[in-house]
Enzyme design. Structure first.
Site, short mmCIF file in Angstrom:
data_model
loop_
_atom_site.label_atom_id
_atom_site.label_comp_id
_atom_site.label_asym_id
_atom_site.label_seq_id
_atom_site.Cartn_x
_atom_site.Cartn_y
_atom_site.Cartn_z
N ASP A 93 29.61 66.41 -26.47
CA ASP A 93 28.97 67.30 -27.56
C ASP A 93 27.27 67.01 -27.13
O ASP A 93 26.94 65.79 -27.60
CB ASP A 93 29.40 67.29 -28.72
CG ASP A 93 28.98 68.29 -29.55
OD1 ASP A 93 27.95 69.13 -29.17
OD2 ASP A 93 29.03 68.48 -30.86
N GLY A 118 26.84 76.48 -23.93
CA GLY A 118 26.24 77.58 -22.77
C GLY A 118 24.77 77.14 -22.35
O GLY A 118 24.60 78.01 -21.36
N ASP A 156 28.55 77.75 -31.72
CA ASP A 156 30.09 77.28 -32.34
C ASP A 156 30.59 78.66 -33.09
O ASP A 156 29.81 79.52 -33.48
CB ASP A 156 29.73 76.58 -33.55
CG ASP A 156 29.38 74.99 -33.16
OD1 ASP A 156 28.96 74.65 -31.89
OD2 ASP A 156 29.42 74.05 -34.05
#
Ligand code: GAL
Length: 370
Positions: free
Chosen positions: A122, A171, A192
């Site tokens: 992440d 993205g 999210d």
């Protein structure tokens, strides 16, 4: 790896950062007893919230809620499930805990030694590095991001353990155009997901046009499922699950698997919709045509059939017409309703269906026999 879209469960949507060893074992048990594992949901993914501190030797320790990650990994494996873990290229995770920046190889080796089968990586605080070093130069910032993912990819490969690499960077930089190059088996295509119809629709329908970037081994990821949480009507949850199947999206449940209603189970365990998601051809579906917020999506299937989703995005029930020529179907079509679990016979060239508010009618078309 990931010849069909990965399926499993993640802590994040329902439990956020409030997670511990006992919870993971409970959810793993429930994946088995509910039949979810046997339906394909095999990854048990610990998301953000497990990281504690990094010691003087650079070793990353879990919080005290996870006393023994190796033992937890063994438990997950003993149930016929796979073990997913979470980190990121920044110094800090989104929760402010240590991430892998500067310790990528060491962390990768530790994850492998725990038996990890998947790493969700992440971006989080690496955005600060990108901002500071690129000084607004978008190309440079994108190159830094790709390099950070490539670094961890190489370090995962070097462990010798197959670990599915799941990219989470919302993205940015059109992840779908380079995710595969940096070893990603899946990459987030947007922000999210939240437990609302609007958020689900933004992420799901937002993948229109991205079908060509997905295929066996590499998938667009509109984020985890919100099925079984409290923010959407049952009709909207069916639309959510159907849309993810049309998108060949990873099906990572994000609910409390240990306390599912019969309705939630009927969605997550709808084998006919799962079969569309997991179809061996691996062709992601796309929008065929739309009339305002009434959208018809199609997905070609390995057996020559066609999955069709009639999505009503409005806030009232709608009549929607499936026109065979507009979905590229040649000849007569036999229809099956994948939520009613019923054959509906040979369709006329234009068939009309009532689609509930924010709901779906999902069909499979095949060539009638004889
Ligand atoms: C976000 C990520 C979420 C979840 C969360 C954990 O950045 O997009 O999917 O992982 O961090 O803190």
């Amino acid at each position: 790896m990931a010849m069909t879209p990965p399926m499993g469960w993640s802590t994040w949507n329902h439990f956020k950062h409030d997670i511990n060893d006992a919870l993971i074992r409970q959810q793993a048990d429930a994946l088995v007893s509910s039949g979810m594992r046997d339906a394909g949901y095999v990854y048990v993914n610990i998301d953000g919230g497990w990281q504690g501190y990094r010691d003087a030797n650079g070793v990353l320790h879990p919080t005290s809620s996870f006393p023994d990650m190796k033992a937890l990994g063994d438990y997950i494996h003993s149930k016929g499930l796979k073990f997913g873990i979470y980190s990121g290229p920044g110094e800090k995770s989104c929760a402010g805990a240590p991430s892998s920046y500067g310790y990528e190889a060491q962390d990768a080796r530790m994850f492998a030694s725990w038996g990890a089968d998947l790493l969700k990586y992440d971006l989080c605080s690496f955005r600060i590095n990108m901002q500071e070093e690129s000084k607004g130069d978008v190309e440079k910032s994108d190159a830094m991001m790709k390099a950070a993912y490539e670094k961890m990819h190489q370090d995962l490969v070097a462990t010798g353990r197959p670990i599915l690499f799941s990219l989470c960077q919302y993205g940015w930089g059109a992840s779908w155009t380079w995710g595969q190059e940096v070893g990603g088996s899946m990459w987030r295509t947007g922000e999210d997901i939240a437990d609302t119809y609007e958020s689900m629709a933004t992420n799901g329908f937002g993948e229109a046009g991205l079908a060509k970037y997905a295929g066996p081994g590499h998938w667009n990821d509109p984020d985890f499922l919100e099925v079984g949480n409290s923010g959407m009507t049952v009709e909207a949850q069916r639309a959510h699950f159907s849309l993810w199947a049309m998108l060949a999206a990873p099906l990572i449940a994000g609910n409390d698997v240990a306390s599912m209603t019969a309705e939630t189970k009927s969605i997550l365990l709808n084998g006919e919709v799962i079969a569309v998601d997991q179809d061996a051809l691996g062709r992601q579906g796309d929008r065929a045509y739309a009339e305002g917020l009434l959208e018809v999506w199609t997905r070609p299937l390995a057996d020559g059939g066609l999955a069709v989703g009639l999505f009503n995005r409005t806030t009232y029930p709608a009549r929607m017409t499936l026109r065979l020529k507009d979905v590229g179907w040649q000849g007569p079509a036999a229809g099956r309703d994948l939520w009613a679990h019923k054959d509906i016979g040979v369709l006329s060239p234009a068939s009309t269906f009532t689609v509930p508010t924010r709901g779906v009618v999902m069909l499979k078309l095949t060539h009638p026999r004889g």
